[in-house]
Design a protein around this motif. Sequence first.
Motif, PDB file in Angstrom:
ATOM      1  N   ARG A 189       0.834  -1.209   0.000  1.00 16.62           N
ATOM      2  CA  ARG A 189       0.000   0.000   0.000  1.00 16.62           C
ATOM      3  C   ARG A 189       0.861   1.248   0.000  1.00 16.62           C
ATOM      4  NH1 ARG A 189      -3.003  -0.601   5.184  1.00 16.62           N
ATOM      5  NH2 ARG A 189      -3.930   1.420   4.662  1.00 16.62           N
ATOM      6  N   LEU A 190       1.957   1.222   0.753  1.00 18.68           N
ATOM      7  CA  LEU A 190       2.853   2.374   0.756  1.00 18.68           C
ATOM      8  C   LEU A 190       3.551   2.509  -0.594  1.00 18.68           C
ATOM      9  CD1 LEU A 190       4.329   4.704   2.123  1.00 18.68           C
ATOM     10  CD2 LEU A 190       5.946   3.038   3.064  1.00 18.68           C
ATOM     11  N   ALA A 191       4.020   1.406  -1.139  1.00 15.88           N
ATOM     12  CA  ALA A 191       4.719   1.437  -2.425  1.00 15.88           C
ATOM     13  C   ALA A 191       3.842   2.041  -3.517  1.00 15.88           C
ATOM     14  CB  ALA A 191       5.167   0.038  -2.816  1.00 15.88           C
ATOM     15  N   ALA A 192       2.540   1.784  -3.448  1.00 14.34           N
ATOM     16  CA  ALA A 192       1.617   2.316  -4.453  1.00 14.34           C
ATOM     17  C   ALA A 192       1.533   3.839  -4.422  1.00 14.34           C
ATOM     18  CB  ALA A 192       0.231   1.708  -4.258  1.00 14.34           C
ATOM     19  N   LEU A 193       1.970   4.446  -3.310  1.00 13.91           N
ATOM     20  CA  LEU A 193       1.949   5.906  -3.187  1.00 13.91           C
ATOM     21  C   LEU A 193       3.245   6.544  -3.661  1.00 13.91           C
ATOM     22  CD1 LEU A 193       0.425   6.222   0.420  1.00 13.91           C
ATOM     23  CD2 LEU A 193      -0.808   6.304  -1.763  1.00 13.91           C
ATOM     24  N   TYR A 195       4.854  -0.398  12.280  1.00 16.14           N
ATOM     25  CA  TYR A 195       3.617  -0.523  11.513  1.00 16.14           C
ATOM     26  C   TYR A 195       3.850  -1.276  10.210  1.00 16.14           C
ATOM     27  CZ  TYR A 195      -0.426   0.857   8.700  1.00 16.14           C
ATOM     28  OH  TYR A 195      -1.538   0.846   7.889  1.00 16.14           O
ATOM     29  N   LEU A 196       4.929  -0.942   9.522  1.00 14.88           N
ATOM     30  CA  LEU A 196       5.186  -1.530   8.209  1.00 14.88           C
ATOM     31  C   LEU A 196       5.752  -2.939   8.279  1.00 14.88           C
ATOM     32  CD1 LEU A 196       6.746   1.545   6.376  1.00 14.88           C
ATOM     33  CD2 LEU A 196       4.480   0.555   5.971  1.00 14.88           C
ATOM     34  N   THR A 197       6.554  -3.221   9.295  1.00 18.67           N
ATOM     35  CA  THR A 197       7.303  -4.480   9.324  1.00 18.67           C
ATOM     36  C   THR A 197       6.912  -5.425  10.449  1.00 18.67           C
ATOM     37  OG1 THR A 197       9.079  -3.674  10.775  1.00 18.67           O
ATOM     38  CG2 THR A 197       9.283  -3.220   8.405  1.00 18.67           C
ATOM     39  N   GLY A 198       6.351  -4.897  11.516  1.00 19.39           N
ATOM     40  CA  GLY A 198       6.086  -5.710  12.698  1.00 19.39           C
ATOM     41  C   GLY A 198       7.254  -5.769  13.655  1.00 19.39           C
ATOM     42  N   LEU A 199       8.381  -5.131  13.301  1.00 17.63           N
ATOM     43  CA  LEU A 199       9.557  -5.166  14.169  1.00 17.63           C
ATOM     44  C   LEU A 199       9.486  -4.036  15.196  1.00 17.63           C
ATOM     45  CD1 LEU A 199      12.376  -6.364  14.805  1.00 17.63           C
ATOM     46  CD2 LEU A 199      13.324  -4.629  13.250  1.00 17.63           C
ATOM     47  N   GLN A 200       9.501  -4.413  16.460  1.00 20.01           N
ATOM     48  CA  GLN A 200       9.564  -3.427  17.538  1.00 20.01           C
ATOM     49  C   GLN A 200      11.032  -3.225  17.883  1.00 20.01           C
ATOM     50  OE1 GLN A 200       7.302  -4.380  21.040  1.00 20.01           O
ATOM     51  NE2 GLN A 200       7.691  -2.403  22.003  1.00 20.01           N
ATOM     52  N   SER A 201      11.552  -2.064  17.525  1.00 18.27           N
ATOM     53  CA  SER A 201      12.972  -1.793  17.662  1.00 18.27           C
ATOM     54  C   SER A 201      13.181  -0.311  17.876  1.00 18.27           C
ATOM     55  CB  SER A 201      13.709  -2.235  16.391  1.00 18.27           C
ATOM     56  OG  SER A 201      15.018  -1.705  16.342  1.00 18.27           O
ATOM     57  N   SER A 202      14.256   0.028  18.568  1.00 19.00           N
ATOM     58  CA  SER A 202      14.612   1.436  18.751  1.00 19.00           C
ATOM     59  C   SER A 202      15.652   1.885  17.739  1.00 19.00           C
ATOM     60  CB  SER A 202      15.151   1.662  20.174  1.00 19.00           C
ATOM     61  OG  SER A 202      16.354   0.920  20.349  1.00 19.00           O
ATOM     62  N   ALA A 257      13.529  15.531   1.144  1.00 18.59           N
ATOM     63  CA  ALA A 257      12.522  15.540   2.215  1.00 18.59           C
ATOM     64  C   ALA A 257      11.114  15.318   1.675  1.00 18.59           C
ATOM     65  CB  ALA A 257      12.586  16.863   2.969  1.00 18.59           C
ATOM     66  N   THR A 258      10.350  14.571   2.424  1.00 14.94           N
ATOM     67  CA  THR A 258       8.916  14.408   2.207  1.00 14.94           C
ATOM     68  C   THR A 258       8.303  14.162   3.579  1.00 14.94           C
ATOM     69  OG1 THR A 258       7.227  13.204   0.948  1.00 14.94           O
ATOM     70  CG2 THR A 258       9.028  11.906   1.868  1.00 14.94           C
ATOM     71  N   SER A 259       7.008  13.958   3.644  1.00 17.86           N
ATOM     72  CA  SER A 259       6.399  13.649   4.947  1.00 17.86           C
ATOM     73  C   SER A 259       4.988  13.116   4.762  1.00 17.86           C
ATOM     74  CB  SER A 259       6.364  14.888   5.854  1.00 17.86           C
ATOM     75  OG  SER A 259       5.502  15.872   5.311  1.00 17.86           O
ATOM     76  N   GLY A 260       4.575  12.294   5.732  1.00 15.29           N
ATOM     77  CA  GLY A 260       3.175  11.942   5.879  1.00 15.29           C
ATOM     78  C   GLY A 260       2.669  10.696   5.194  1.00 15.29           C
ATOM     79  N   GLN A 261       3.456  10.058   4.331  1.00 17.73           N
ATOM     80  CA  GLN A 261       2.897   8.916   3.596  1.00 17.73           C
ATOM     81  C   GLN A 261       2.494   7.763   4.512  1.00 17.73           C
ATOM     82  OE1 GLN A 261       5.673  10.544   2.658  1.00 17.73           O
ATOM     83  NE2 GLN A 261       5.915  10.626   0.426  1.00 17.73           N
ATOM     84  N   VAL A 262       3.361   7.426   5.464  1.00 20.24           N
ATOM     85  CA  VAL A 262       3.034   6.306   6.349  1.00 20.24           C
ATOM     86  C   VAL A 262       1.910   6.703   7.297  1.00 20.24           C
ATOM     87  CG1 VAL A 262       3.926   4.661   8.032  1.00 20.24           C
ATOM     88  CG2 VAL A 262       5.402   5.465   6.191  1.00 20.24           C
ATOM     89  N   GLU A 263       1.918   7.946   7.752  1.00 21.91           N
ATOM     90  CA  GLU A 263       0.868   8.403   8.669  1.00 21.91           C
ATOM     91  C   GLU A 263      -0.511   8.347   8.023  1.00 21.91           C
ATOM     92  OE1 GLU A 263       4.626   9.725  10.462  1.00 21.91           O
ATOM     93  OE2 GLU A 263       3.835   9.695   8.418  1.00 21.91           O
ATOM     94  N   VAL A 264      -0.582   8.613   6.710  1.00 25.36           N
ATOM     95  CA  VAL A 264      -1.855   8.507   5.995  1.00 25.36           C
ATOM     96  C   VAL A 264      -2.398   7.081   6.084  1.00 25.36           C
ATOM     97  CG1 VAL A 264      -2.902   8.516   3.689  1.00 25.36           C
ATOM     98  CG2 VAL A 264      -1.483  10.436   4.421  1.00 25.36           C
ATOM     99  N   LEU A 265      -1.515   6.103   5.927  1.00 29.62           N
ATOM    100  CA  LEU A 265      -1.948   4.711   6.043  1.00 29.62           C
ATOM    101  C   LEU A 265      -2.333   4.364   7.475  1.00 29.62           C
ATOM    102  CD1 LEU A 265       0.739   2.937   3.814  1.00 29.62           C
ATOM    103  CD2 LEU A 265      -1.519   3.780   3.145  1.00 29.62           C
TER     104      LEU A 265
END
Length: 354
Positions: free
Chosen positions: A6-10, A32-39, A115-123
């Motif tokens: 879904r992100l790639a389509a954007l 959110y995208l990968t399921g990996l909880q990491s810092s 720079a860009t912003s917001g694509q993942v937040e939209v999903l």
Amino acid sequence: MSRIARLAALLEEPLLVAGPPYVLGGQANVRYLTGLQSSNAAVLVEPDGGATLYTDFRYANRARALEGFEVVQTARGLMSAIGELLAGRRILFDEQNLPHALYRALVDAGVDAQATSGQVEVLRAVKDEAEIEAMRRASSLSDEIFEALSKERFTGRSEKELAWWVERSFREAGAEGVSFEAIVGAGGTAASPHAVPGDVPIQAGVLVLIDAGCIVDGYCSDCTRTFAVGEVSERLQELHALCLEAQLAGLAAVAPEVHGRDADAASRTRIEEAGLGWAYGHGMGHGVGLQIHEAPTLRPESTDVLVAGNVVSVEPGIYLPDEGAGVRIEDLVVVTDDGCERLTQFTKELLTVA
């Protein structure tokens, strides 16, 4: 369709999804995208749907257990390492989530970072059923804790003591953690929307505002209720009733295709008619999910438009420092096809506690 797809389509160019290192709970967009909880991880998403997950030794084995990614183990200095691997390439990065020092590490290594912003937040703003179910469970746990809290003694205990009781109770009931440090404000302390709990014992005759939430399967709950300690004045009862009217109006306004600013405005009418519009100085609500504050927003300047699957708080408040009082009532709701569903169900009547 997967979240990566879904992100790639954007995208028209590769996007490096990262975030501040070492944040509490990990990096929300990467998780959110990968399921990996990491810092300390980042994922490069290509327009064709390919994805490379970068992380260091501490998280590499967990990353390799995930499906759908090429995993590259790097040094702990993640952005410098990624920069060396991507030198000469043009990529996008989210300027809202990547600190300038980490951006410089990419550029200094030879990456053309734009720079860009917001694509993942939209999903992320539109929750799927699994996310909503996790938030139902978190909200149900909130209901249990508020129910138990309503039977606790307030008088003689400090705001700090009650805040710790709330946070400890969430943990003991099975929550992964709290969404944020519990807010407990008695009397004049509650006149500050983000009150800091103090050490002074709570006295009878005041309102106590309690704002708290927990995390279940990575997703947050958020709920606020205001209690009366013993017998309170008619004025305080009226303030609570007025706030409840405003909150119910806000709930009624939440629906698909409604602008965030219009939902916010609906919650202000009765408070403004009562001459207290100045005392309601924050927005009506905000999105909630992996983070306690995310898109969309419900406030006067919001340009967001609600859609089914948004999960938002509805929390008008009235704050009167000169009267030593504050009231807020908050529910977490999911926007449905024809309105909204309350996730937090604990009663909103003015309960009297000892």
